[in-house]
Design a protein around this motif. Sequence first.
Motif, mmCIF file in Angstrom:
data_model
loop_
_atom_site.group_PDB
_atom_site.id
_atom_site.type_symbol
_atom_site.label_atom_id
_atom_site.label_comp_id
_atom_site.label_asym_id
_atom_site.label_seq_id
_atom_site.Cartn_x
_atom_site.Cartn_y
_atom_site.Cartn_z
ATOM 1 N N CYS A 156 22.229 -9.161 3.604
ATOM 2 C CA CYS A 156 21.717 -10.465 3.199
ATOM 3 C C CYS A 156 22.594 -10.997 2.066
ATOM 4 O O CYS A 156 22.717 -10.355 1.022
ATOM 5 N N TRP A 200 12.438 -8.242 0.852
ATOM 6 C CA TRP A 200 12.588 -7.861 2.256
ATOM 7 C C TRP A 200 11.214 -7.800 2.913
ATOM 8 O O TRP A 200 10.285 -7.183 2.364
ATOM 9 N N CYS A 242 15.070 -11.305 4.932
ATOM 10 C CA CYS A 242 15.255 -11.294 3.494
ATOM 11 C C CYS A 242 14.894 -12.668 2.938
ATOM 12 O O CYS A 242 14.935 -13.679 3.658
#
Lengths: 113, 119
Positions: free
Chosen positions: A23, A34, A93
């Motif tokens: 990410c 997350w 994310c």
Amino acid sequence: SAVISQKPSRDICQRGTSLTIQCQVDSQVTMMFWYRQQPGQSLTLIATANQGSEATYESGFVIDKFPISRPNLTFSTLTVSNMSPEDSSIYLCSVVDRTGRAFFGQGTRLTVV
Amino acid sequence: AQTVTQSQPEMSVQEAETVTLSCTYDTSESDYYLFWYKQPPSRQMILVIRQEAYKQQNATENRFSVNFQKAAKSFSLKISDSQLGDAAMYFCAYRSARGSGGGADGLTFGKGTHLIIQP
């Protein structure tokens, strides 16, 4: 607003293997989050990743299964370890900007066979 | 712990009509944020609207508005002039405003409402 690039967008993996999801954010952020979204379900927070310290995991999630790295203020990785079919989900994310708005990456659709 | 409840698994509305999606939450905190997110089949989470708990005025974003009732812990989303592109899963979410910059906590989501737009 923040622009988040997440990859891979999807993957099919063999059980027992591991997958690392990346990410990348276009600006520096303190916290990265997350989430997991199981098929047909809502999003559940896995952990919060703070740069320079260990991630904080929510109840039901452990570091050995979902190790997280946060090497700098714009990047984080989530690894799904020793995968089983039950790990088949979308993983996302997220970051929060200074106004309190949360933005998400495109998600990684993981299928474990 | 905070909880978010969306009691409507699915809603259907005719194109150009108005629809209201319900959301209730439970918290002992006084300062927090509430959100509505849209998730189309592409699975991208799109922020629709945000409400700060300390603001009495209901948030609006073009065709989207909320009815925020803090005492009742209710946060409904009204979509006016529904369009085919509004079809998606809609998630209500809560986040505490505590911590540095208000970003210390992740979001708590409801189970979602599947919105169908009838042409």
